[in-house]
Write a protein that holds these residues in place. Structure first.
Motif, mmCIF file in Angstrom:
data_model
loop_
_atom_site.group_PDB
_atom_site.id
_atom_site.type_symbol
_atom_site.label_atom_id
_atom_site.label_comp_id
_atom_site.label_asym_id
_atom_site.label_seq_id
_atom_site.Cartn_x
_atom_site.Cartn_y
_atom_site.Cartn_z
ATOM 1 N N PRO A 235 -3.348 14.658 -2.577
ATOM 2 C CA PRO A 235 -4.207 13.486 -2.800
ATOM 3 C C PRO A 235 -3.925 12.866 -4.165
ATOM 4 O O PRO A 235 -3.407 13.519 -5.064
ATOM 5 C CB PRO A 235 -5.620 14.067 -2.741
ATOM 6 C CG PRO A 235 -5.449 15.485 -3.161
ATOM 7 C CD PRO A 235 -4.091 15.908 -2.688
ATOM 8 N N LEU A 236 -4.254 11.610 -4.301
ATOM 9 C CA LEU A 236 -4.129 10.900 -5.568
ATOM 10 C C LEU A 236 -5.475 11.024 -6.262
ATOM 11 O O LEU A 236 -6.464 10.451 -5.821
ATOM 12 C CB LEU A 236 -3.769 9.446 -5.305
ATOM 13 C CG LEU A 236 -3.107 8.659 -6.415
ATOM 14 C CD1 LEU A 236 -1.828 9.333 -6.873
ATOM 15 C CD2 LEU A 236 -2.789 7.266 -5.941
ATOM 16 N N ASP B 27 3.012 -12.564 -2.316
ATOM 17 C CA ASP B 27 2.098 -13.207 -1.360
ATOM 18 C C ASP B 27 0.933 -12.315 -0.931
ATOM 19 O O ASP B 27 0.359 -12.527 0.126
ATOM 20 C CB ASP B 27 2.858 -13.679 -0.108
ATOM 21 C CG ASP B 27 3.903 -14.725 -0.434
ATOM 22 O OD1 ASP B 27 3.688 -15.490 -1.392
ATOM 23 O OD2 ASP B 27 4.921 -14.782 0.268
ATOM 24 N N ASP B 28 0.609 -11.277 -1.703
ATOM 25 C CA ASP B 28 -0.522 -10.412 -1.384
ATOM 26 C C ASP B 28 -1.151 -9.945 -2.686
ATOM 27 O O ASP B 28 -0.650 -9.034 -3.336
ATOM 28 C CB ASP B 28 -0.072 -9.211 -0.547
ATOM 29 C CG ASP B 28 -1.235 -8.393 -0.017
ATOM 30 O OD1 ASP B 28 -2.394 -8.770 -0.293
ATOM 31 O OD2 ASP B 28 -0.992 -7.395 0.665
ATOM 32 N N ALA B 29 -2.262 -10.568 -3.069
ATOM 33 C CA ALA B 29 -2.909 -10.254 -4.333
ATOM 34 C C ALA B 29 -3.744 -8.979 -4.267
ATOM 35 O O ALA B 29 -4.222 -8.517 -5.287
ATOM 36 C CB ALA B 29 -3.793 -11.423 -4.774
ATOM 37 N N GLU B 30 -3.920 -8.388 -3.091
ATOM 38 C CA GLU B 30 -4.760 -7.200 -2.964
ATOM 39 C C GLU B 30 -3.981 -5.897 -3.034
ATOM 40 O O GLU B 30 -4.583 -4.828 -3.015
ATOM 41 C CB GLU B 30 -5.535 -7.257 -1.650
ATOM 42 C CG GLU B 30 -6.543 -8.366 -1.595
ATOM 43 C CD GLU B 30 -7.367 -8.331 -0.330
ATOM 44 O OE1 GLU B 30 -7.311 -7.322 0.394
ATOM 45 O OE2 GLU B 30 -8.056 -9.316 -0.067
ATOM 46 N N HIS B 31 -2.657 -5.938 -3.107
ATOM 47 C CA HIS B 31 -1.851 -4.723 -3.117
ATOM 48 C C HIS B 31 -0.847 -4.740 -4.265
ATOM 49 O O HIS B 31 -0.369 -5.802 -4.665
ATOM 50 C CB HIS B 31 -1.089 -4.555 -1.800
ATOM 51 C CG HIS B 31 -1.973 -4.299 -0.631
ATOM 52 N ND1 HIS B 31 -2.500 -5.302 0.128
ATOM 53 C CD2 HIS B 31 -2.445 -3.143 -0.106
ATOM 54 C CE1 HIS B 31 -3.256 -4.787 1.085
ATOM 55 N NE2 HIS B 31 -3.233 -3.476 0.963
ATOM 56 N N ILE B 32 -0.538 -3.536 -4.790
ATOM 57 C CA ILE B 32 0.525 -3.357 -5.777
ATOM 58 C C ILE B 32 1.407 -2.205 -5.325
ATOM 59 O O ILE B 32 1.000 -1.383 -4.503
ATOM 60 C CB ILE B 32 -0.031 -3.096 -7.201
ATOM 61 C CG1 ILE B 32 -0.905 -1.838 -7.255
ATOM 62 C CG2 ILE B 32 -0.816 -4.276 -7.717
ATOM 63 C CD1 ILE B 32 -0.217 -0.677 -7.900
ATOM 64 N N GLU B 33 2.608 -2.142 -5.867
ATOM 65 C CA GLU B 33 3.520 -1.032 -5.607
ATOM 66 C C GLU B 33 3.717 -0.277 -6.909
ATOM 67 O O GLU B 33 3.719 -0.871 -7.982
ATOM 68 C CB GLU B 33 4.874 -1.544 -5.118
ATOM 69 C CG GLU B 33 4.819 -2.261 -3.805
ATOM 70 C CD GLU B 33 6.163 -2.852 -3.410
ATOM 71 O OE1 GLU B 33 7.088 -2.900 -4.256
ATOM 72 O OE2 GLU B 33 6.277 -3.264 -2.252
ATOM 73 N N GLY B 34 3.880 1.043 -6.809
ATOM 74 C CA GLY B 34 4.102 1.845 -8.002
ATOM 75 C C GLY B 34 4.396 3.282 -7.666
ATOM 76 O O GLY B 34 4.427 3.678 -6.496
ATOM 77 N N ASN B 35 4.613 4.075 -8.697
ATOM 78 C CA ASN B 35 4.911 5.489 -8.562
ATOM 79 C C ASN B 35 4.004 6.287 -9.487
ATOM 80 O O ASN B 35 3.764 5.883 -10.621
ATOM 81 C CB ASN B 35 6.367 5.777 -8.942
ATOM 82 C CG ASN B 35 7.358 5.055 -8.066
ATOM 83 O OD1 ASN B 35 7.165 4.965 -6.863
ATOM 84 N ND2 ASN B 35 8.407 4.528 -8.668
ATOM 85 N N LYS C 161 6.053 9.197 -5.062
ATOM 86 C CA LYS C 161 6.861 7.981 -5.263
ATOM 87 C C LYS C 161 6.623 7.001 -4.113
ATOM 88 O O LYS C 161 6.305 7.388 -3.001
ATOM 89 C CB LYS C 161 8.351 8.337 -5.313
ATOM 90 C CG LYS C 161 8.708 9.403 -6.332
ATOM 91 C CD LYS C 161 8.383 8.975 -7.729
ATOM 92 C CE LYS C 161 8.798 10.062 -8.701
ATOM 93 N NZ LYS C 161 8.016 10.100 -9.884
ATOM 94 N N GLY C 162 6.790 5.728 -4.388
ATOM 95 C CA GLY C 162 6.714 4.694 -3.355
ATOM 96 C C GLY C 162 5.313 4.404 -2.854
ATOM 97 O O GLY C 162 5.117 4.227 -1.662
ATOM 98 N N LYS D 137 -6.772 9.569 -0.443
ATOM 99 C CA LYS D 137 -5.856 10.278 0.442
ATOM 100 C C LYS D 137 -4.607 9.425 0.589
ATOM 101 O O LYS D 137 -4.689 8.209 0.733
ATOM 102 C CB LYS D 137 -6.494 10.489 1.806
ATOM 103 C CG LYS D 137 -7.666 11.432 1.781
ATOM 104 C CD LYS D 137 -8.232 11.603 3.175
ATOM 105 C CE LYS D 137 -9.444 12.501 3.136
ATOM 106 N NZ LYS D 137 -10.057 12.650 4.468
ATOM 107 N N VAL D 138 -3.448 10.073 0.570
ATOM 108 C CA VAL D 138 -2.182 9.367 0.673
ATOM 109 C C VAL D 138 -1.567 9.662 2.028
ATOM 110 O O VAL D 138 -1.341 10.824 2.369
ATOM 111 C CB VAL D 138 -1.216 9.792 -0.456
ATOM 112 C CG1 VAL D 138 0.111 9.061 -0.328
ATOM 113 C CG2 VAL D 138 -1.838 9.528 -1.814
#
Length: 114
Positions: free
Chosen positions: A74-75, A89-97, A102-103, A67-68
């Motif tokens: 939903p993804l 400084d956060d190895a548990e999260h990534i950003e992408g589209n 988006k975002g 759920k987004v």
């Protein structure tokens, strides 16, 4: 004792080897000895659900429906996220589209490297 590295969490010098790991006697933090040789003490690395190291620009696949927040879409499992960016400084999260949303900021435990 000069070949035993300082603790990556508290930077204490009171560390010792314990089998295949190093242990800090001050803060009780444990880390694998092999990771220190491979990473060169560069800090935590982002890894997918299978343990593969992720880098900026990699493509990843979502392994379960998510759920987004802020979206009614939903993804879905199998969605490809292209050209990810690592969160500093956060190895548990990534950003992408994705193609439709988006975002996104996603946890790496729900992703596998494509």
């Amino acid at each position: 004792m000069s070949d035993i590295p300082a603790c990556p969490q508290c930077a204490g010098e009171n560390t010792y080897p314990d089998g295949d790991d190093f242990v800090c006697a001050d803060c009780a933090f444990e880390w694998p000895a092999a990771a220190d040789v491979q990473a060169g003490g560069a800090g935590p690395q982002a890894r997918d659900c299978n343990g593969n190291v992720l880098a900026d620009g990699d493509n990843v696949v979502v392994i379960k429906d998510l759920k987004v927040k802020g979206s009614s879409i939903p993804l879905k499992q199998g969605t490809v996220i292209r050209g990810i960016r690592l969160v500093e400084d956060d190895a548990e999260h990534i950003e992408g589209n994705s193609d439709r949303i988006k975002g996104l900021v996603l946890k790496t435990c729900f992703l596998r490297k494509a």
